[in-house]
Design a protein around this motif. Structure first.
Motif, mmCIF file in Angstrom:
data_model
loop_
_atom_site.group_PDB
_atom_site.id
_atom_site.type_symbol
_atom_site.label_atom_id
_atom_site.label_comp_id
_atom_site.label_asym_id
_atom_site.label_seq_id
_atom_site.Cartn_x
_atom_site.Cartn_y
_atom_site.Cartn_z
ATOM 1 N N GLU A 1 48.663 45.561 31.642
ATOM 2 C CA GLU A 1 47.808 44.385 31.442
ATOM 3 C C GLU A 1 48.568 43.119 31.857
ATOM 4 O OE1 GLU A 1 44.342 42.795 30.920
ATOM 5 O OE2 GLU A 1 44.719 44.956 30.785
ATOM 6 N N LYS A 2 49.821 43.046 31.423
ATOM 7 C CA LYS A 2 50.659 41.888 31.751
ATOM 8 C C LYS A 2 50.823 41.743 33.271
ATOM 9 C CE LYS A 2 54.067 38.834 31.582
ATOM 10 N NZ LYS A 2 53.809 37.423 31.270
ATOM 11 N N ARG A 3 51.094 42.882 33.921
ATOM 12 C CA ARG A 3 51.261 42.879 35.376
ATOM 13 C C ARG A 3 49.995 42.345 36.067
ATOM 14 N NH1 ARG A 3 54.087 43.112 40.314
ATOM 15 N NH2 ARG A 3 53.060 44.578 41.724
ATOM 16 N N LYS A 4 48.848 42.782 35.549
ATOM 17 C CA LYS A 4 47.578 42.329 36.105
ATOM 18 C C LYS A 4 47.467 40.800 36.014
ATOM 19 C CE LYS A 4 44.049 45.675 35.439
ATOM 20 N NZ LYS A 4 43.078 46.204 34.481
ATOM 21 N N LEU A 5 47.802 40.280 34.825
ATOM 22 C CA LEU A 5 47.728 38.830 34.604
ATOM 23 C C LEU A 5 48.680 38.078 35.535
ATOM 24 C CD1 LEU A 5 47.482 38.612 30.707
ATOM 25 C CD2 LEU A 5 45.699 38.135 32.384
ATOM 26 N N VAL A 6 49.892 38.635 35.680
ATOM 27 C CA VAL A 6 50.891 37.980 36.530
ATOM 28 C C VAL A 6 50.381 37.913 37.971
ATOM 29 C CG1 VAL A 6 53.188 38.245 37.555
ATOM 30 C CG2 VAL A 6 52.872 38.582 35.106
ATOM 31 N N LEU A 7 49.805 39.050 38.434
ATOM 32 C CA LEU A 7 49.301 39.079 39.810
ATOM 33 C C LEU A 7 48.120 38.132 39.989
ATOM 34 C CD1 LEU A 7 49.474 42.854 40.797
ATOM 35 C CD2 LEU A 7 51.040 41.006 41.410
ATOM 36 N N GLU A 8 47.260 38.081 38.972
ATOM 37 C CA GLU A 8 46.105 37.182 39.055
ATOM 38 C C GLU A 8 46.543 35.730 39.133
ATOM 39 O OE1 GLU A 8 42.938 39.989 36.722
ATOM 40 O OE2 GLU A 8 43.445 38.050 35.824
ATOM 41 N N ALA A 9 47.552 35.392 38.322
ATOM 42 C CA ALA A 9 48.051 34.015 38.323
ATOM 43 C C ALA A 9 48.623 33.663 39.695
ATOM 44 C CB ALA A 9 49.117 33.841 37.242
ATOM 45 N N ALA A 10 49.338 34.636 40.298
ATOM 46 C CA ALA A 10 49.927 34.391 41.617
ATOM 47 C C ALA A 10 48.822 34.197 42.661
ATOM 48 C CB ALA A 10 50.837 35.556 42.016
ATOM 49 N N ALA A 11 47.757 35.009 42.538
ATOM 50 C CA ALA A 11 46.642 34.892 43.488
ATOM 51 C C ALA A 11 45.971 33.527 43.359
ATOM 52 C CB ALA A 11 45.632 36.008 43.239
ATOM 53 N N LEU A 12 45.833 33.068 42.124
ATOM 54 C CA LEU A 12 45.239 31.747 41.898
ATOM 55 C C LEU A 12 46.091 30.644 42.511
ATOM 56 C CD1 LEU A 12 43.889 31.879 38.245
ATOM 57 C CD2 LEU A 12 42.596 31.488 40.336
ATOM 58 N N ARG A 13 47.401 30.788 42.369
ATOM 59 C CA ARG A 13 48.303 29.782 42.947
ATOM 60 C C ARG A 13 48.160 29.750 44.468
ATOM 61 N NH1 ARG A 13 52.038 31.113 39.092
ATOM 62 N NH2 ARG A 13 53.002 32.679 40.410
ATOM 63 N N ARG A 14 48.074 30.960 45.066
ATOM 64 C CA ARG A 14 47.926 31.029 46.517
ATOM 65 C C ARG A 14 46.622 30.378 46.953
ATOM 66 N NH1 ARG A 14 50.291 35.961 46.309
ATOM 67 N NH2 ARG A 14 48.291 37.033 46.082
ATOM 68 N N GLU A 15 45.558 30.685 46.203
ATOM 69 C CA GLU A 15 44.243 30.140 46.518
ATOM 70 C C GLU A 15 44.291 28.614 46.512
ATOM 71 O OE1 GLU A 15 40.297 30.737 44.104
ATOM 72 O OE2 GLU A 15 41.012 32.616 44.963
ATOM 73 N N ARG A 16 45.015 28.103 45.538
ATOM 74 C CA ARG A 16 45.149 26.668 45.410
ATOM 75 C C ARG A 16 45.853 26.056 46.626
ATOM 76 N NH1 ARG A 16 46.520 23.644 39.876
ATOM 77 N NH2 ARG A 16 46.659 21.591 40.798
ATOM 78 N N GLU A 17 46.876 26.771 47.104
ATOM 79 C CA GLU A 17 47.593 26.328 48.302
ATOM 80 C C GLU A 17 46.639 26.262 49.504
ATOM 81 O OE1 GLU A 17 50.546 25.020 49.241
ATOM 82 O OE2 GLU A 17 50.569 24.853 47.053
ATOM 83 N N VAL A 18 45.857 27.349 49.660
ATOM 84 C CA VAL A 18 44.915 27.427 50.771
ATOM 85 C C VAL A 18 43.900 26.289 50.669
ATOM 86 C CG1 VAL A 18 43.050 28.789 51.782
ATOM 87 C CG2 VAL A 18 45.187 29.900 51.124
ATOM 88 N N LEU A 19 43.430 26.043 49.447
ATOM 89 C CA LEU A 19 42.481 24.953 49.222
ATOM 90 C C LEU A 19 43.069 23.629 49.676
ATOM 91 C CD1 LEU A 19 40.664 25.295 45.813
ATOM 92 C CD2 LEU A 19 39.688 24.652 48.001
ATOM 93 N N ARG A 20 44.327 23.443 49.326
ATOM 94 C CA ARG A 20 44.970 22.185 49.697
ATOM 95 C C ARG A 20 45.020 22.043 51.216
ATOM 96 N NH1 ARG A 20 50.795 21.700 47.713
ATOM 97 N NH2 ARG A 20 49.830 21.229 45.739
ATOM 98 N N GLU A 21 45.376 23.136 51.891
ATOM 99 C CA GLU A 21 45.436 23.080 53.341
ATOM 100 C C GLU A 21 44.055 22.821 53.946
ATOM 101 O OE1 GLU A 21 47.353 26.628 54.659
ATOM 102 O OE2 GLU A 21 49.218 25.996 53.694
ATOM 103 N N ASN A 22 43.042 23.516 53.399
ATOM 104 C CA ASN A 22 41.692 23.312 53.908
ATOM 105 C C ASN A 22 41.217 21.900 53.637
ATOM 106 O OD1 ASN A 22 41.656 25.837 54.801
ATOM 107 N ND2 ASN A 22 40.235 26.627 53.277
ATOM 108 N N PHE A 23 41.594 21.396 52.479
ATOM 109 C CA PHE A 23 41.215 20.039 52.143
ATOM 110 C C PHE A 23 41.700 19.099 53.236
ATOM 111 C CE2 PHE A 23 42.615 15.968 50.465
ATOM 112 C CZ PHE A 23 41.395 15.463 50.086
ATOM 113 N N ALA A 24 42.945 19.313 53.643
ATOM 114 C CA ALA A 24 43.512 18.457 54.680
ATOM 115 C C ALA A 24 42.711 18.579 55.978
ATOM 116 C CB ALA A 24 44.966 18.834 54.918
#
Lengths: 387, 140
Positions: free
Chosen positions: A121-144
């Motif tokens: 369960e913990k591993r799942k949460l860790v991976l999800e958090a990492a995916a969210l962080r990546r998504e945020r990065e992509v959003l920032r780039e797209n925003f630009a």
């Protein structure tokens, strides 16, 4: 997780490996085992486990070392300590070093399954958090990208037509009208440049900007920033006063970006000041750094808001509805300063005013002629620094 | 150049097109415009042009690049000099990671940024037309 969860067990006792494998059989996990730390770490690389059980007491490499190395290799791998009754205190130490949980020996199958499920369960949460962080990065780039196209295109079309009008009407327009047209062109130009700078601050590879760093005079940055804000301050009847201490060392950086950073802070100070008040911009040396501080006696920032002001898209709520902005200024300023190995922090009392302090590593005179020194990375008090 | 050169602008922003079309027309060029890559490609096939002014970011992305690549494959159309006019240098760099900021989409292309000063635009257009003319007489 679509592919089966992969579990690695590292223990020198074959009987433990066998029984653990047996307990988890039928639960849908992919299993692997290793009989010592060195083999275990090899398996970590080859098998790419989600979850690793590590026996604390093994001959050769200790369980503590194994956990530390797994954590260094990939902090998203969840590791769990298997420990005998005598080493409970060291299990706690292992958890401080990156282990997620521990199972005391001996354990019942049910206990082991429970710990496993929690770890998965913990591993799942860790991976999800990492995916969210990546998504945020992509959003920032797209925003630009969106900003660049959607904002720059209409401005370019306006500017192009101003160029055209100026050419077509050159015989008819009075000097006054020509001057006004020039003013329009230069305002649009400012806008285009500003978008450019914002884009740079958002998308640029920091390593790339650093290649263009050169010794930069702080007083000159301050003068240029104030020049840029001055017309706005004059309209609001706000006096910008400077106090620059004794000859300041230069800093290593990009003048345009540093000016932009300071324009944001001074512009904010003016924006949130009361008519007839003063904004003080001062600079001095402190502990090998150049400190630039900007103080106003304006509306201030409430304690609740203060932690968020350096985040993206945050705009002060402090009761001045007439003042608008994108809420990006301070976030950009922070990024610019961080790219220079500097920091920004703020202190404020609601209703009394705010002080923003920026620090930049001072360049010693003997360094000026040498190429790119590594800007020192600083972890000082940053308000709301983490994104 | 004495003959009245025929130019085609392909750009999805009518206001921008207006802004450069008039500049080019008052300099004596014959100028047509297409407002999307598809119409632009049809126009190029229908009638000979001496120069193409091409936008990059059209439609759903960098459709100007797609069009430029299509032109390169066509034996006749690949001879037309192309002046790329784009607002987005960064994105060009982004589209061609690792390549210089000025991508050589076609052997004869050139890139200028929006907005473009009238005189600068006329200079670039004239230079590209002359280079094309020299290539023609050179290969004969």
């Amino acid at each position: 997780m679509d592919s089966p969860t992969k579990i690695l067990i590292i223990d020198d006792e074959e009987v433990v490996l066998d029984s653990c494998t047996l307990i988890l059989e039928g639960e849908g996990y992919a299993m692997a085992t290793a009989t010592d730390g060195v083999l275990g770490l090899k398996q970590v690389e080859e098998f790419q486990p989600d979850l690793v059980f590590v026996d604390f007491k093994m001959p050769g490499m200790s369980g503590m070392d194994v956990i530390q190395r797994i954590h260094a290799y990939d902090p998203s791998i969840v590791s769990i300590v298997i420990t005998g009754y005598a080493t409970l205190s060291s299990a706690v130490e292992a958890m401080q070093k990156g282990a997620y949980d521990f199972v005391p020996k001996p354990f019942t199958p049910e206990e082991f399954r429970l710990v496993t499920r929690r770890g998965v369960e913990k591993r799942k949460l860790v991976l999800e958090a990492a995916a969210l962080r990546r998504e945020r990065e992509v959003l920032r780039e797209n925003f630009a990208a969106i900003v660049s196209h959607e904002l720059k295109s209409p401005l370019a079309a306006i500017q192009q037509n101003l160029f055209l009008l100026a050419a077509e009407l050159s015989a008819i327009l009075t000097e006054d009208q020509k001057a006004r047209l020039d003013r329009l062109k230069s305002r649009i130009d400012d806008l285009l440049k500003m978008i450019q700078t914002w884009l740079r601050a958002f998308t640029v590879d920091i390593q790339k900007i650093k290649e263009g760093f050169r010794p930069t005079s702080v007083p000159s940055v301050i003068t240029k920033a104030i020049e840029s804000v001055q017309p706005y301050a004059r309209r609001k009847d706000i006096d910008i006063v400077t106090a620059i201490g004794a000859p300041l060392s230069p800093v290593f950086g990009d003048e345009g970006l540093l000016v932009e950073a300071l324009v944001n802070v001074v512009g904010n100070a003016v924006k949130y000041s009361f008519a007839g008040s003063q904004v003080l911009v001062s600079a001095r040396h402190q502990d090998g750094h150049v400190m630039i501080s900007v103080s106003d006696s304006g509306v201030g920032i409430s304690r609740e808001e203060l932690p968020y002001i350096f985040g993206d898209f945050y705009r002060g709520r402090a009761g001045r509805a007439d003042e608008v902005g994108a809420g990006l200024g301070l976030a950009i300023t922070r990024r610019i300063l961080e790219a220079h190995g500097g920091t920004i922090s703020a202190e404020s009392t609601a209703g009394k005013g705010s002080t923003f302090v920026m620090t930049l590593p001072a360049l010693r005179i003997d360094e000026e002629t040498r190429p790119a020194p590594e800007a020192s990375v600083q972890q000082t008090t940053q308000v709301g620094g983490a994104l | 150049m004495n003959h009245r050169a025929k130019l085609l602008i392909i750009d999805d922003d009518p206001d921008f097109v207006e802004g450069i079309k008039s500049i080019l027309e008052s300099a004596g060029y014959g100028v047509d415009a297409a407002y999307n890559p598809k119409d632009g490609f049809e126009a190029l096939k229908a009638k000979p042009y001496d120069l193409l002014l091409l936008d990059i970011m059209m439609g759903r992305g960098a459709e100007g690049v797609m069009l430029a690549r299509k032109l390169r494959k066509d034996p006749r159309l690949s001879q037309i000099p192309v002046l790329i006019i784009t607002g987005i240098r960064e994105q060009i760099a982004f589209l061609f990671p690792g390549e210089p900021i000025h991508p050589h989409l076609l052997p004869v292309d050139e890139l200028v940024e929006k907005p473009v000063e009238p005189q600068f635009l006329l200079d670039r257009v004239e230079a590209l037309l002359q280079a094309a003319e020299q290539r023609k007489t050179g290969t004969r």
